[in-house]
Scaffold this motif. Structure first.
Motif, PDB file in Angstrom:
ATOM      1  N   ARG A  69      -9.823   0.189   0.358  1.00 39.91           N
ATOM      2  CA  ARG A  69      -9.314  -1.119  -0.027  1.00 39.91           C
ATOM      3  C   ARG A  69      -9.626  -2.159   1.049  1.00 39.91           C
ATOM      4  O   ARG A  69     -10.054  -3.272   0.750  1.00 39.91           O
ATOM      5  CB  ARG A  69      -7.805  -1.065  -0.262  1.00 39.91           C
ATOM      6  CG  ARG A  69      -7.364  -0.234  -1.449  1.00 39.91           C
ATOM      7  CD  ARG A  69      -5.914  -0.485  -1.772  1.00 39.91           C
ATOM      8  NE  ARG A  69      -5.734  -1.850  -2.266  1.00 39.91           N
ATOM      9  CZ  ARG A  69      -4.555  -2.431  -2.421  1.00 39.91           C
ATOM     10  NH1 ARG A  69      -3.455  -1.784  -2.094  1.00 39.91           N
ATOM     11  NH2 ARG A  69      -4.467  -3.661  -2.881  1.00 39.91           N
ATOM     12  N   GLY A  78       0.804  -1.218   0.000  1.00 40.64           N
ATOM     13  CA  GLY A  78       0.000   0.000   0.000  1.00 40.64           C
ATOM     14  C   GLY A  78       0.838   1.270   0.000  1.00 40.64           C
ATOM     15  O   GLY A  78       0.298   2.357   0.242  1.00 40.64           O
ATOM     16  N   GLU A 129      -6.516   3.577   1.017  1.00 43.12           N
ATOM     17  CA  GLU A 129      -6.302   2.376   1.818  1.00 43.12           C
ATOM     18  C   GLU A 129      -7.506   1.964   2.660  1.00 43.12           C
ATOM     19  O   GLU A 129      -7.835   0.767   2.719  1.00 43.12           O
ATOM     20  CB  GLU A 129      -5.059   2.541   2.696  1.00 43.12           C
ATOM     21  CG  GLU A 129      -3.757   2.352   1.944  1.00 43.12           C
ATOM     22  CD  GLU A 129      -3.719   1.037   1.180  1.00 43.12           C
ATOM     23  OE1 GLU A 129      -3.823  -0.039   1.810  1.00 43.12           O
ATOM     24  OE2 GLU A 129      -3.606   1.076  -0.053  1.00 43.12           O
TER      25      GLU A 129
END
Length: 205
Positions: A192, A109, A189
């Motif tokens: 995700r 990430g 993030e």
């Protein structure tokens, strides 16, 4: 004959002073340490030769998996152009392989500087008589979070949703992310993680 004086001197320094009456034990200790240092020096030399042959590039480290057949770490990277590519580590059951996989997972990430080299395949040659190469990672350096273009960010979310574009679009909209421009990795993030945790049986958009 090779000169190992410097290794013996370093080993003697590491072993500390020789106590009276323990000369034989001290000499064995120095010998063992010198041999260990010699092996370490060879490993460092090989590692430096590998790094000298690498082709570093920056990329977003999208995900880290273990390849079932080879037990190598499999890194999915997205360079600035946005097209994903994969690169492998050594096998998970080796010291260097396990260390690199652990390092890659820490950097998942994030943008990284990737030092890549090509390792010839041990399998049979192709029809032209040439052996293929496996792209391997020698080193990863953290470059921070940064940002991704909208198109690349949406592709990543869709991949996290198992290819379900409708689910990806719905959760993107729910997260309130922009529909263009650059998307900060720090904003991407959380989405995700939410998409990965979703049961993926919900339509949307």
């Amino acid at each position: 004959m090779s000169d190992y004086t410097h290794l013996v001197a370093a080993a003697a320094h590491a072993a500390g002073p020789c106590l009276e009456g323990q000369e034989a034990a001290w000499q064995r200790r120095v010998h063992d340490l010198a041999v260990d240092l010699a092996f370490t020096a060879r490993e460092v030399d090989q590692a430096m030769k590998t790094l000298d042959a690498t082709r570093p590039f920056s990329a977003y480290l999208e995900k880290v998996e273990i390849e079932p057949t080879s037990r190598r770490g499999l890194l999915t990277l997205r360079p600035g152009g946005g097209l994903p590519e994969t690169i492998r580590t050594e096998q998970q059951d080796t010291v260097r392989g396990a260390a690199m996989i652990s390092r890659a997972r820490e950097l998942e990430g994030r943008w990284v500087l990737v030092y890549r080299y090509n390792e010839p395949k041990a399998s049979s040659a192709n029809r032209h008589g040439d052996f293929g190469n496996v792209r391997m990672v020698a080193r990863l350096m953290d470059l921070g979070e940064g940002a991704l273009s909208f198109d690349v960010a949406r592709e990543i979310i869709t991949a996290d949703a198992g290819g379900d574009a409708r689910l990806a679009a719905a959760m993107w909209k729910e997260a309130g992310l922009p529909t263009g421009g650059m998307i900060a990795v720090a904003d991407l993030e959380p989405l995700r993680q939410a998409v990965r945790a979703h049961p993926r049986n919900v339509g949307g958009a």
